[in-house]
Design a protein around this motif. Structure first.
Motif, PDB file in Angstrom:
ATOM      1  N   THR A 118      27.509  84.901  29.644  1.00  0.00           N
ATOM      2  CA  THR A 118      26.363  85.414  30.390  1.00  0.00           C
ATOM      3  C   THR A 118      25.409  86.100  29.428  1.00  0.00           C
ATOM      4  OG1 THR A 118      27.759  85.837  32.322  1.00  0.00           O
ATOM      5  CG2 THR A 118      25.654  86.991  32.245  1.00  0.00           C
ATOM      6  N   VAL A 119      24.107  85.854  29.607  1.00  0.00           N
ATOM      7  CA  VAL A 119      23.084  86.534  28.822  1.00  0.00           C
ATOM      8  C   VAL A 119      22.137  87.219  29.792  1.00  0.00           C
ATOM      9  CG1 VAL A 119      21.180  86.289  27.179  1.00  0.00           C
ATOM     10  CG2 VAL A 119      23.225  84.870  26.931  1.00  0.00           C
ATOM     11  N   ASN A 120      21.818  88.494  29.499  1.00  0.00           N
ATOM     12  CA  ASN A 120      20.883  89.278  30.297  1.00  0.00           C
ATOM     13  C   ASN A 120      19.697  89.666  29.418  1.00  0.00           C
ATOM     14  OD1 ASN A 120      22.556  90.001  32.869  1.00  0.00           O
ATOM     15  ND2 ASN A 120      23.901  90.355  31.144  1.00  0.00           N
ATOM     16  N   SER A 121      18.480  89.546  29.958  1.00  0.00           N
ATOM     17  CA  SER A 121      17.296  89.939  29.206  1.00  0.00           C
ATOM     18  C   SER A 121      16.144  90.177  30.167  1.00  0.00           C
ATOM     19  CB  SER A 121      16.915  88.863  28.185  1.00  0.00           C
ATOM     20  OG  SER A 121      16.433  87.709  28.836  1.00  0.00           O
ATOM     21  N   ARG A 142      17.929  96.321  25.540  1.00  0.00           N
ATOM     22  CA  ARG A 142      18.229  95.224  24.628  1.00  0.00           C
ATOM     23  C   ARG A 142      18.710  93.994  25.387  1.00  0.00           C
ATOM     24  NH1 ARG A 142      19.505  97.135  19.297  1.00  0.00           N
ATOM     25  NH2 ARG A 142      21.159  95.605  19.206  1.00  0.00           N
ATOM     26  N   VAL A 143      18.667  92.856  24.706  1.00  0.00           N
ATOM     27  CA  VAL A 143      19.280  91.636  25.232  1.00  0.00           C
ATOM     28  C   VAL A 143      20.782  91.820  25.114  1.00  0.00           C
ATOM     29  CG1 VAL A 143      19.573  89.159  24.867  1.00  0.00           C
ATOM     30  CG2 VAL A 143      17.334  90.222  24.493  1.00  0.00           C
ATOM     31  N   THR A 144      21.513  91.454  26.167  1.00  0.00           N
ATOM     32  CA  THR A 144      22.963  91.580  26.126  1.00  0.00           C
ATOM     33  C   THR A 144      23.608  90.240  26.467  1.00  0.00           C
ATOM     34  OG1 THR A 144      23.135  92.287  28.438  1.00  0.00           O
ATOM     35  CG2 THR A 144      22.903  94.020  26.774  1.00  0.00           C
ATOM     36  N   GLY A 145      24.779  90.036  25.912  1.00  0.00           N
ATOM     37  CA  GLY A 145      25.512  88.818  26.195  1.00  0.00           C
ATOM     38  C   GLY A 145      27.002  89.068  26.170  1.00  0.00           C
ATOM     39  N   VAL A 146      27.690  88.353  27.027  1.00  0.00           N
ATOM     40  CA  VAL A 146      29.144  88.346  27.031  1.00  0.00           C
ATOM     41  C   VAL A 146      29.532  86.894  26.917  1.00  0.00           C
ATOM     42  CG1 VAL A 146      31.229  88.844  28.351  1.00  0.00           C
ATOM     43  CG2 VAL A 146      29.276  90.392  28.501  1.00  0.00           C
ATOM     44  N   PHE A 147      30.279  86.551  25.850  1.00  0.00           N
ATOM     45  CA  PHE A 147      30.605  85.155  25.590  1.00  0.00           C
ATOM     46  C   PHE A 147      32.112  84.959  25.611  1.00  0.00           C
ATOM     47  CE2 PHE A 147      26.661  86.303  23.520  1.00  0.00           C
ATOM     48  CZ  PHE A 147      25.796  85.374  24.079  1.00  0.00           C
ATOM     49  N   THR A 148      32.527  83.832  26.150  1.00  0.00           N
ATOM     50  CA  THR A 148      33.955  83.522  26.221  1.00  0.00           C
ATOM     51  C   THR A 148      34.227  82.281  25.380  1.00  0.00           C
ATOM     52  OG1 THR A 148      33.585  82.213  28.225  1.00  0.00           O
ATOM     53  CG2 THR A 148      34.224  84.504  28.517  1.00  0.00           C
ATOM     54  N   SER A 149      35.412  82.230  24.784  1.00  0.00           N
ATOM     55  CA  SER A 149      35.783  81.055  23.999  1.00  0.00           C
ATOM     56  C   SER A 149      36.507  80.072  24.892  1.00  0.00           C
ATOM     57  CB  SER A 149      36.637  81.464  22.801  1.00  0.00           C
ATOM     58  OG  SER A 149      37.811  82.094  23.266  1.00  0.00           O
ATOM     59  N   GLN A 150      36.329  78.849  24.587  1.00  0.00           N
ATOM     60  CA  GLN A 150      36.935  77.770  25.397  1.00  0.00           C
ATOM     61  C   GLN A 150      38.272  77.374  24.852  1.00  0.00           C
ATOM     62  OE1 GLN A 150      35.506  76.365  28.236  1.00  0.00           O
ATOM     63  NE2 GLN A 150      33.997  77.989  28.115  1.00  0.00           N
TER      64      GLN A 150
END
Length: 150
Positions: A118-121, A142-150
């Protein structure tokens, strides 16, 4: 993957010759075509359905040129805007596509969600010519992101 969502939206709504054979369905509570101002306005529970993307918004305004409704100059969805493909969803308060410069801007509490995270901006600008997507922040931080690995 994120660019794909916006590329599909832009192509679907720009009425380009490449999509002339594909059907785009738009439903709304009210539709007004004003030939004097060259605008097509859809209001109330607007749903734009293209085979690759669906857009929901309270209001959608298309401004067109001398070529009529197939000559779209700008496409603007406002209110609680949601764009969805099979693999991601983007939300914001305003989405504007301008075919002339191939830019799609999604602004106002932008959230993009897919299997990768997810990216928020505050704003997302997608340049369809260069395939570059830029998330920016404004006064909210700030721009924020939460990234998951596959």
């Amino acid at each position: 993957m994120m660019l794909r969502l916006f590329a599909f939206l832009a192509l679907a709504l720009a009425a380009t010759p490449a999509l002339a054979q594909q059907e785009v369905n738009i439903t709304a509570d009210l539709f007004t075509l004003d030939e004097q101002t060259s605008t097509a306005v859809f209001t109330g529970n607007v749903v734009v359905v293209h085979p690759t993307v669906t857009v929901w918004a309270p209001k959608v305004v298309a401004t067109y040129g001398a070529g009529g409704t197939s000559d779209i100059k700008t496409f603007e969805a406002t209110g609680a805007v949601k764009l969805e493909t099979t693999d991601q969803t983007a939300t914001g308060q305003r989405a504007v596509f301008t075919p002339g410069d191939q830019l799609l801007r999604l602004t106002g509490d932008v959230v993009v969600v897919n299997a990768g995270g997810t990216v928020n901006s505050d704003e997302l600008v997608v340049n369809l010519e260069t395939n570059v997507s830029t998330f920016t922040s404004g006064q909210k931080g700030r721009v924020t992101g939460v990234f998951t690995s596959q």
